[in-house]
Design a protein around this motif. Structure first.
Motif, mmCIF file in Angstrom:
data_model
loop_
_atom_site.group_PDB
_atom_site.id
_atom_site.type_symbol
_atom_site.label_atom_id
_atom_site.label_comp_id
_atom_site.label_asym_id
_atom_site.label_seq_id
_atom_site.Cartn_x
_atom_site.Cartn_y
_atom_site.Cartn_z
ATOM 1 N N ALA A 89 1.498 -7.727 -19.066
ATOM 2 C CA ALA A 89 1.283 -6.203 -18.298
ATOM 3 C C ALA A 89 -0.215 -6.299 -17.854
ATOM 4 O O ALA A 89 -0.374 -5.996 -16.784
ATOM 5 C CB ALA A 89 1.724 -5.189 -19.008
ATOM 6 N N TRP A 90 -0.975 -6.369 -18.706
ATOM 7 C CA TRP A 90 -2.360 -5.915 -18.389
ATOM 8 C C TRP A 90 -2.953 -6.914 -17.427
ATOM 9 O O TRP A 90 -3.671 -6.665 -16.242
ATOM 10 C CB TRP A 90 -3.446 -5.739 -19.474
ATOM 11 N N MET A 91 -2.457 -8.364 -17.596
ATOM 12 C CA MET A 91 -3.056 -9.376 -16.705
ATOM 13 C C MET A 91 -2.201 -9.441 -15.389
ATOM 14 O O MET A 91 -2.924 -9.598 -14.215
ATOM 15 C CB MET A 91 -2.839 -10.701 -17.499
ATOM 16 N N TYR A 92 -0.925 -9.073 -15.442
ATOM 17 C CA TYR A 92 -0.397 -8.987 -14.250
ATOM 18 C C TYR A 92 -0.909 -7.960 -13.159
ATOM 19 O O TYR A 92 -1.064 -8.127 -12.007
ATOM 20 C CB TYR A 92 0.988 -8.903 -14.534
ATOM 21 N N TYR A 93 -1.070 -6.823 -13.874
ATOM 22 C CA TYR A 93 -1.507 -5.590 -12.831
ATOM 23 C C TYR A 93 -2.940 -5.942 -12.192
ATOM 24 O O TYR A 93 -3.244 -5.544 -11.441
ATOM 25 C CB TYR A 93 -1.503 -4.352 -13.612
ATOM 26 N N LEU A 94 -3.695 -6.266 -13.358
ATOM 27 C CA LEU A 94 -5.051 -6.670 -13.156
ATOM 28 C C LEU A 94 -5.101 -7.801 -11.836
ATOM 29 O O LEU A 94 -5.847 -7.621 -10.891
ATOM 30 C CB LEU A 94 -5.998 -7.333 -14.062
ATOM 31 N N LYS A 95 -4.327 -8.648 -12.090
ATOM 32 C CA LYS A 95 -4.483 -9.881 -10.985
ATOM 33 C C LYS A 95 -3.823 -9.245 -9.600
ATOM 34 O O LYS A 95 -4.515 -9.744 -8.541
ATOM 35 C CB LYS A 95 -3.414 -11.127 -11.483
ATOM 36 N N ASN A 96 -2.934 -8.335 -9.500
ATOM 37 C CA ASN A 96 -2.050 -8.205 -8.295
ATOM 38 C C ASN A 96 -3.214 -6.730 -7.781
ATOM 39 O O ASN A 96 -3.076 -6.636 -6.611
ATOM 40 C CB ASN A 96 -0.744 -7.562 -8.558
ATOM 41 N N LEU A 97 -3.631 -6.107 -8.404
ATOM 42 C CA LEU A 97 -4.126 -4.710 -7.827
ATOM 43 C C LEU A 97 -5.888 -4.842 -7.698
ATOM 44 O O LEU A 97 -6.505 -3.895 -7.160
ATOM 45 C CB LEU A 97 -3.909 -3.596 -8.767
ATOM 46 N N LEU A 98 -6.425 -5.583 -8.518
ATOM 47 C CA LEU A 98 -7.812 -5.839 -8.658
ATOM 48 C C LEU A 98 -8.444 -6.105 -7.292
ATOM 49 O O LEU A 98 -9.353 -5.371 -6.985
ATOM 50 C CB LEU A 98 -8.357 -6.973 -9.472
ATOM 51 N N PRO A 99 -7.784 -6.923 -6.372
ATOM 52 C CA PRO A 99 -8.637 -7.324 -5.094
ATOM 53 C C PRO A 99 -8.765 -5.823 -4.214
ATOM 54 O O PRO A 99 -9.807 -5.531 -3.601
ATOM 55 C CB PRO A 99 -7.571 -8.224 -4.492
ATOM 56 N N SER A 100 -7.593 -5.348 -4.109
ATOM 57 C CA SER A 100 -7.396 -4.156 -3.085
ATOM 58 C C SER A 100 -8.353 -2.861 -3.876
ATOM 59 O O SER A 100 -9.032 -2.368 -3.196
ATOM 60 C CB SER A 100 -6.066 -3.550 -3.110
ATOM 61 N N SER A 101 -8.340 -2.962 -5.226
ATOM 62 C CA SER A 101 -9.188 -1.607 -5.712
ATOM 63 C C SER A 101 -10.625 -1.926 -5.661
ATOM 64 O O SER A 101 -11.554 -1.096 -5.267
ATOM 65 C CB SER A 101 -8.825 -1.876 -7.442
ATOM 66 N N ALA A 102 -11.098 -3.171 -5.956
ATOM 67 C CA ALA A 102 -12.367 -3.663 -5.909
ATOM 68 C C ALA A 102 -12.836 -3.427 -4.497
ATOM 69 O O ALA A 102 -14.114 -2.888 -4.084
ATOM 70 C CB ALA A 102 -12.736 -5.254 -6.050
ATOM 71 N N ILE A 103 -12.233 -3.790 -3.514
ATOM 72 C CA ILE A 103 -12.693 -3.556 -1.933
ATOM 73 C C ILE A 103 -12.843 -2.133 -1.518
ATOM 74 O O ILE A 103 -13.864 -1.582 -0.965
ATOM 75 C CB ILE A 103 -11.840 -4.269 -0.863
ATOM 76 N N ILE A 104 -11.792 -1.377 -2.080
ATOM 77 C CA ILE A 104 -11.798 0.304 -1.766
ATOM 78 C C ILE A 104 -12.886 0.781 -2.716
ATOM 79 O O ILE A 104 -13.879 1.643 -2.117
ATOM 80 C CB ILE A 104 -10.722 0.800 -2.314
ATOM 81 N N LEU A 105 -13.328 0.288 -3.691
ATOM 82 C CA LEU A 105 -14.608 0.858 -4.594
ATOM 83 C C LEU A 105 -15.737 0.434 -3.686
ATOM 84 O O LEU A 105 -16.789 1.301 -3.639
ATOM 85 C CB LEU A 105 -14.360 0.309 -5.833
#
Length: 337
Positions: A128-144
């Motif tokens: 779960a943690w790896m799945y959500y990290l992989k899918n949401l990290l790009p958008s979250s990083a760009i927004i931040l």
């Protein structure tokens, strides 16, 4: 292709840009003439309005302006601002795709070949943690990173600390818009307009993406569980629609329905369309069925007596354009062989 050129006269991003420019242009014209605002203030108010941020630092000054703004809000929120995401994605999309490709290599999924034909049949979901990290990290990083960049810009344009600027940026991106920190200078309001159009769109996309990946993970876990579970004879019996055994299509459709990937209401219209074309009731669309369909087109075109009679038919994996007034039956039969 011809089909694509008919379905999209303009690229989606260009249509979105034209809609946005037209909307903002109308807003600038109205508020500069009716309320006496500057070009920048009218632009800033138009952006704040269509994004639903609503700081409250500017507001209509007359009944006429208020009435116009009511319509302006509806058009902006419903018709224009959703298209801004298309325009923003032209610039952000390639970066997101690159970041996801990198994460695919860092966190590869286990590929499973069920029937040994050398092709992947399904992928084992990550933890779960790896799945959500992989899918949401790009958008979250760009927004931040964007919020930090815009916050730094605000510190150069307003007497704000970096913390106050970050607070303003996140309150704005969520469209809460308390109004306790608002841009006041001309340059700051231009900067704020750019910030609103990018940040609100990206954060809304992230929230939507979260729902999508949650739904996708539930579906993947359910699919893997079903593939590893022994098949229930009663379930298989339900897949047999006509009592003559279960063919591949019946099994696949039955599993899709069972896993709720599709619903009966989704496929029922296609069954009805197939049955209408399958005039002889053989359960297959034969050459005779296809020729009968073309004859029906010719008859309808003859009755109408005008308009285009061109049709596209997918025959043996190839799209063939058929003009029922110009093509002869022999040419059709030759194409069908």
């Amino acid at each position: 292709s011809a089909t694509q050129s008919r379905s999209s006269f303009l690229p989606a991003w260009l249509a979105a840009m034209l809609s946005m420019v037209t909307y903002l242009g109308v807003g600038i014209w109205f508020y500069t003439t009716q309320d006496g605002w500057s070009f920048v203030d009218a632009l800033y108010f138009s952006v704040v309005t269509m994004s639903t941020v609503g700081y409250g630092d500017l507001c209509p000054t007359s009944v006429v302006s208020q009435a116009f703004t009511l319509v302006f809000i509806v058009v902006g929120v419903i018709a224009v601002f959703p298209k801004v995401s298309t325009f923003v994605n032209v610039f952000i999309g390639p970066v997101l795709h690159w970041m996801r490709d990198v994460l695919d290599q860092v966190f590869p999924e286990l590929l499973v070949d069920i029937d040994g034909d050398g092709e992947t049949d399904y992928k084992v979901p990550l933890k779960a943690w790896m799945y959500y990290l992989k899918n949401l990290l790009p958008s979250s990083a760009i927004i931040l990173l964007l919020q930090m960049s815009f916050a730094f810009g605000f510190t150069q344009l307003e007497p704000w600390s970096f913390w106050t600027a970050m607070y303003h940026c996140f309150v704005t991106a969520t469209t809460v818009g308390y109004g306790d920190t608002t841009p006041t200078s001309t340059a700051s309001r231009l900067w704020a307009s750019l910030h609103i159009m990018t940040s609100v769109v990206l954060l809304a996309a992230l929230f939507n993406e979260l729902q999508v990946v949650q739904k996708k993970r539930r579906s993947q876990l359910q699919q893997v569980a079903e593939l590893h579970r022994k098949l229930d004879p009663k379930l298989l019996a339900a897949f047999d629609r006509n009592g003559d055994g279960i063919d591949r299509n019946e099994f696949v459709i039955g599993m899709l329905l069972h896993l709720k990937i599709v619903h009966q209401d989704d496929i029922a219209p296609f069954y009805a369309q197939f049955n209408k074309l399958d005039v002889d009731g053989s359960g297959m669309l034969t050459q005779a069925d296809i020729m009968r369909m073309v004859e029906n087109w010719r008859a309808r075109a003859s009755e109408q007596g005008h308009g285009s009679t061109a049709r596209e038919m997918n025959i043996n994996g190839q799209f063939i354009t058929v003009d029922v007034r110009a093509r002869k039956k022999k040419e059709l039969e030759k194409a069908l062989r």
